[in-house]
Write a protein that holds these residues in place. Structure first.
Motif, short mmCIF file in Angstrom:
data_model
loop_
_atom_site.label_atom_id
_atom_site.label_comp_id
_atom_site.label_asym_id
_atom_site.label_seq_id
_atom_site.Cartn_x
_atom_site.Cartn_y
_atom_site.Cartn_z
N GLU A 225 26.13 44.83 39.14
CA GLU A 225 27.44 45.48 39.08
C GLU A 225 28.50 44.56 39.69
O GLU A 225 28.29 44.00 40.77
CB GLU A 225 27.40 46.78 39.87
N ASP A 226 29.60 44.41 39.00
CA ASP A 226 30.69 43.59 39.53
C ASP A 226 31.51 44.41 40.52
O ASP A 226 32.20 45.36 40.14
CB ASP A 226 31.62 43.11 38.41
N LEU A 227 31.41 44.09 41.80
CA LEU A 227 32.29 44.73 42.78
C LEU A 227 33.69 44.15 42.66
O LEU A 227 34.69 44.84 42.81
CB LEU A 227 31.76 44.47 44.20
N ARG A 228 33.73 42.86 42.43
CA ARG A 228 35.00 42.16 42.21
C ARG A 228 34.73 41.17 41.09
O ARG A 228 34.08 40.15 41.33
CB ARG A 228 35.44 41.43 43.47
N PRO A 229 35.20 41.46 39.89
CA PRO A 229 34.96 40.53 38.80
C PRO A 229 35.52 39.15 39.15
O PRO A 229 36.48 39.04 39.92
CB PRO A 229 35.72 41.14 37.62
N PRO A 230 34.92 38.11 38.60
CA PRO A 230 35.42 36.77 38.93
C PRO A 230 36.92 36.65 38.64
O PRO A 230 37.39 37.04 37.58
CB PRO A 230 34.61 35.86 38.01
N GLU A 231 37.64 36.17 39.62
CA GLU A 231 39.08 35.99 39.46
C GLU A 231 39.50 34.69 40.14
O GLU A 231 38.91 34.26 41.12
CB GLU A 231 39.86 37.16 40.03
N THR A 232 40.51 34.08 39.56
CA THR A 232 40.97 32.76 40.02
C THR A 232 42.32 32.91 40.69
O THR A 232 43.18 33.65 40.22
CB THR A 232 41.06 31.80 38.82
N GLY A 233 42.48 32.21 41.79
CA GLY A 233 43.75 32.24 42.50
C GLY A 233 43.96 30.93 43.25
O GLY A 233 43.22 29.96 43.06
N LEU A 234 44.96 30.92 44.09
CA LEU A 234 45.29 29.72 44.85
C LEU A 234 45.08 29.98 46.34
O LEU A 234 45.32 31.09 46.81
CB LEU A 234 46.74 29.31 44.62
N VAL A 235 44.64 28.97 47.04
CA VAL A 235 44.57 29.02 48.50
C VAL A 235 45.28 27.79 49.04
O VAL A 235 45.32 26.74 48.40
CB VAL A 235 43.11 29.05 49.03
N MET A 236 45.89 27.97 50.20
CA MET A 236 46.56 26.84 50.84
C MET A 236 45.53 26.07 51.67
O MET A 236 44.81 26.67 52.48
CB MET A 236 47.68 27.34 51.75
N THR A 237 45.43 24.79 51.44
CA THR A 237 44.53 23.97 52.24
C THR A 237 45.33 23.36 53.38
O THR A 237 46.51 23.02 53.22
CB THR A 237 43.88 22.85 51.41
N GLY B 150 26.44 40.35 46.96
CA GLY B 150 26.56 38.90 47.02
C GLY B 150 28.00 38.49 46.78
O GLY B 150 28.72 39.12 46.01
N PHE B 151 28.41 37.43 47.46
CA PHE B 151 29.78 36.95 47.36
C PHE B 151 29.76 35.45 47.09
O PHE B 151 28.85 34.75 47.55
CB PHE B 151 30.55 37.21 48.66
N ALA B 152 30.77 34.97 46.40
CA ALA B 152 30.87 33.53 46.15
C ALA B 152 32.33 33.14 46.00
O ALA B 152 33.12 33.87 45.41
CB ALA B 152 30.10 33.15 44.90
N TYR B 153 32.66 32.01 46.57
CA TYR B 153 33.97 31.37 46.40
C TYR B 153 33.70 29.95 45.97
O TYR B 153 32.86 29.27 46.55
CB TYR B 153 34.75 31.34 47.72
N HIS B 154 34.42 29.50 44.93
CA HIS B 154 34.25 28.14 44.44
C HIS B 154 35.60 27.50 44.20
O HIS B 154 36.53 28.16 43.72
CB HIS B 154 33.51 28.12 43.10
N LEU B 155 35.70 26.23 44.51
CA LEU B 155 36.88 25.48 44.11
C LEU B 155 36.85 25.33 42.61
O LEU B 155 35.80 25.04 42.04
CB LEU B 155 36.89 24.10 44.77
N GLY C 42 48.24 21.29 50.73
CA GLY C 42 48.56 21.63 49.35
C GLY C 42 47.73 22.83 48.93
O GLY C 42 46.90 23.32 49.68
N GLU C 43 47.96 23.28 47.71
CA GLU C 43 47.23 24.43 47.21
C GLU C 43 46.05 23.98 46.37
O GLU C 43 46.11 22.93 45.73
CB GLU C 43 48.15 25.32 46.37
N ALA C 44 44.99 24.78 46.39
CA ALA C 44 43.81 24.50 45.59
C ALA C 44 43.43 25.75 44.82
O ALA C 44 43.62 26.87 45.29
CB ALA C 44 42.65 24.07 46.49
N THR C 45 42.90 25.56 43.64
CA THR C 45 42.45 26.67 42.82
C THR C 45 41.06 27.10 43.27
O THR C 45 40.18 26.28 43.44
CB THR C 45 42.40 26.25 41.34
N VAL C 46 40.89 28.41 43.46
CA VAL C 46 39.62 28.97 43.92
C VAL C 46 39.27 30.16 43.03
O VAL C 46 40.13 30.95 42.66
CB VAL C 46 39.72 29.44 45.39
#
Length: 141
Positions: free
Chosen positions: A30-42, A73-78, A56-60
């Protein structure tokens, strides 16, 4: 699960296949949070005192899943690979199942071996360019 972050998508698929997870079992996750793309400040640090600054900002891409047993389960990827984020989150959830933990680690062992070889090769390349500085006594004192 940093290893999942360093894995290639095909390696994650292979690991899930080795664990018996097929496309049919995707419906069970079950998707608790479907995969979504955003920006984070590095942020970086510079100078003698290490003051932080915005680099600068990076796509995650992030994902969160739940197994039928309630493990999450959780995952964050650049980057923007949504499938990879979901695969990694699924492996993270499977790792939460105590009985399957060793099997998940064994399935990811080839990724760990590949990364160890890559780090060793990088260390050899860096060592080849190493320069040792020294100061000669000039005898002017």
């Amino acid at each position: 699960m940093a290893l999942c972050g360093e894995a290639r998508p095909e390696e994650l698929r292979r690991a899930l296949a080795q664990l018996g997870a097929t496309r049919d079992s995707d419906d069970l996750v079950e998707d608790l949070r479907p995969p979504e793309t955003g920006l984070v400040m590095t942020r970086g640090r510079i100078g003698g005192d290490g003051r932080p600054f915005n680099l600068g900002e990076a796509t995650v891409t992030r994902a969160a899943v739940r197994l039928p047993g309630g493990e999450t389960g959780f995952a964050y990827h650049l980057g923007r690979d949504r499938a990879k984020a979901r695969l990694a989150a699924t492996l993270d959830a499977l790792w939460q199942v105590r009985e399957r933990r060793a099997a998940v680690e064994a399935a990811l062992a080839p990724v760990a071996a590949r990364r160890a070889q890559e780090r060793a090769a990088q260390a050899r390349r860096i060592a080849a360019t190493r320069v040792n500085f020294f100061t000669m006594a000039r005898g002017e004192d």
